[in-house]
Motif scaffolding. Sequence first.
Motif, PDB file in Angstrom:
ATOM      1  N   ILE A 121       7.261 -27.885   4.405  1.00 30.16           N
ATOM      2  CA  ILE A 121       7.948 -27.311   3.240  1.00 30.16           C
ATOM      3  C   ILE A 121       8.964 -28.296   2.687  1.00 30.16           C
ATOM      4  O   ILE A 121       9.114 -28.435   1.466  1.00 30.16           O
ATOM      5  N   SER A 122       9.648 -29.011   3.568  1.00 32.28           N
ATOM      6  CA  SER A 122      10.597 -30.040   3.114  1.00 32.28           C
ATOM      7  C   SER A 122       9.900 -31.060   2.229  1.00 32.28           C
ATOM      8  O   SER A 122      10.417 -31.446   1.170  1.00 32.28           O
ATOM      9  N   GLU A 123       8.727 -31.498   2.658  1.00 29.69           N
ATOM     10  CA  GLU A 123       7.978 -32.489   1.889  1.00 29.69           C
ATOM     11  C   GLU A 123       7.498 -31.918   0.558  1.00 29.69           C
ATOM     12  O   GLU A 123       7.541 -32.591  -0.470  1.00 29.69           O
ATOM     13  N   LEU A 124       7.069 -30.665   0.559  1.00 33.83           N
ATOM     14  CA  LEU A 124       6.610 -30.029  -0.675  1.00 33.83           C
ATOM     15  C   LEU A 124       7.735 -29.918  -1.706  1.00 33.83           C
ATOM     16  O   LEU A 124       7.523 -30.125  -2.904  1.00 33.83           O
ATOM     17  N   VAL A 125       8.930 -29.593  -1.215  1.00 35.97           N
ATOM     18  CA  VAL A 125      10.066 -29.329  -2.101  1.00 35.97           C
ATOM     19  C   VAL A 125      10.829 -30.607  -2.439  1.00 35.97           C
ATOM     20  O   VAL A 125      11.642 -30.628  -3.363  1.00 35.97           O
ATOM     21  N   GLY A 126      10.574 -31.682  -1.714  1.00 34.55           N
ATOM     22  CA  GLY A 126      11.225 -32.954  -2.002  1.00 34.55           C
ATOM     23  C   GLY A 126      12.600 -33.115  -1.406  1.00 34.55           C
ATOM     24  O   GLY A 126      13.474 -33.754  -1.990  1.00 34.55           O
ATOM     25  N   VAL A 127      12.811 -32.523  -0.204  1.00 37.51           N
ATOM     26  CA  VAL A 127      14.064 -32.734   0.512  1.00 37.51           C
ATOM     27  C   VAL A 127      13.758 -33.465   1.809  1.00 37.51           C
ATOM     28  O   VAL A 127      12.611 -33.532   2.258  1.00 37.51           O
ATOM     29  N   GLU A 128      14.798 -34.012   2.430  1.00 40.08           N
ATOM     30  CA  GLU A 128      14.629 -34.805   3.647  1.00 40.08           C
ATOM     31  C   GLU A 128      15.141 -34.030   4.849  1.00 40.08           C
ATOM     32  O   GLU A 128      16.326 -33.695   4.927  1.00 40.08           O
TER      33      GLU A 128
END
Length: 339
Positions: free
Chosen positions: A239-246
Motif C-alpha cells: 500500500i505504501s508503494e501504491l500511494v507513493g509514501v516511504e
Amino acid sequence: MKKITATLTALMAFTVAGCAGDTSSDAAGKDTAKGKNATAYPFTLDNCGTKVTYKAAPQKVVALNQTAAEILIHLGVGDRIAGTGYEIEKAPAAIAEEYAKIPQLSAKGDTVKHEKLLEAQPDFVYSSFASFLTKEEAGDRKELHDLGVPTYLTEFDCSYHEAVADADFDMLFEEYRRLGRIMGRPDAGEKLATEQKAVVDKAVGEVEKRDKPLKVMWFYSTFEGTPWAAGPGGLPQHISELVGVENIFADAKSKWAEVSWDEVAARNPDVVILADLTRGEPNDTAEEKIELLKKDPLTSKLAAVQGDRFITIPGSHMDPAYGSASAVPALVDGLRKLG
C-alpha cells in the motif's frame, strides 16, 4: 502437557464427517454454482507448497480467525461456517447479524485449539495465519489432511511473519477466487475480487503526487514496551508503494518487525499510521498509541507526534482481510487531510 488428540468418540465422528464430504455431492450441489463456471470436483491446489485436494463443496467450515470468517461471509457462504475464533474486534455493521450466528470456538482474542476444532467436525479449515495451523493450536495441516479434512492457508503467511516477495492485492484477489472455487462459488470469488479491485484503483487514482515521498511508520502494537512495525513483504508495504509514501522499516527482516524507539526516532517518520485494535492488549487502540508516543522521551520530540500527524486504520485491515482494500482510500484521504 497439552492434550493433542480428542477422545476416541470425537475423533471417529470427526473422521466420519470428513469422509461424508466425499459422497455428499447432492447436498453440496444445492449450494454451488451451476453452468460452465461451476466448480468441478475433485480438484487439487498447490497452497503454500502443499498440494491439497478438495473433493466436494464444504458444508461445515471452521475459519480459524475472524477476518477469515468475514471473507467467507462476503463470498455468500456464511451459513456454512460451523465455527470461528480469534475474534479481535466488533464485526462490521454490514455483516454483524450474520457473524453473530457463528459459534465462537475460543474466547475473544484467543485461538482455536485442537480439541474445539474436532468438536466442530469441519470438512474444511481456513486460516489467515500460519501459527494457527500447528500442533500447539488447531493442529498442523498434515494431521488434518490425514483425517480427510482439507485446509487453506493464506499465501501471505505461509511461514510466520516471513516477508512475501510478491505480496500485493492481486494475491488477495486470487485468494478470493480460490476460496470461491473451493466453496463451489467461483462467480462469487470473481465478483468480490472485481469489486475490491475497483476500490483500490479508484483510491490510487486520487493520490496527490509529491516531489519527495513522505516517510511513514506503520505502528501495529507493542510487546513488553517494544514497538512492532510493518516491514517489507506485506500489504502495508504494498500500500505504501501504491500511494507513493516511504515505509521507514522497508529494510526490516520480516513483514512485522520488532524495532526500537531509538530506531523510530532516528528514522523520523513524517506520518505515523496507527493500527486501531480492540483485543484488549496494552497500547492496542489508536488512542493508547498516541498517548504512548506523546509520553515517550524520544518520540514525543518527533515533528509527526508534536504535529499530530497520525492516520488511523483498523489493525485487521493491515493483514489480508476483506477490509484491506479500504485501507488504501483511508490512507489517501488521511494524507490529503494532513496536507
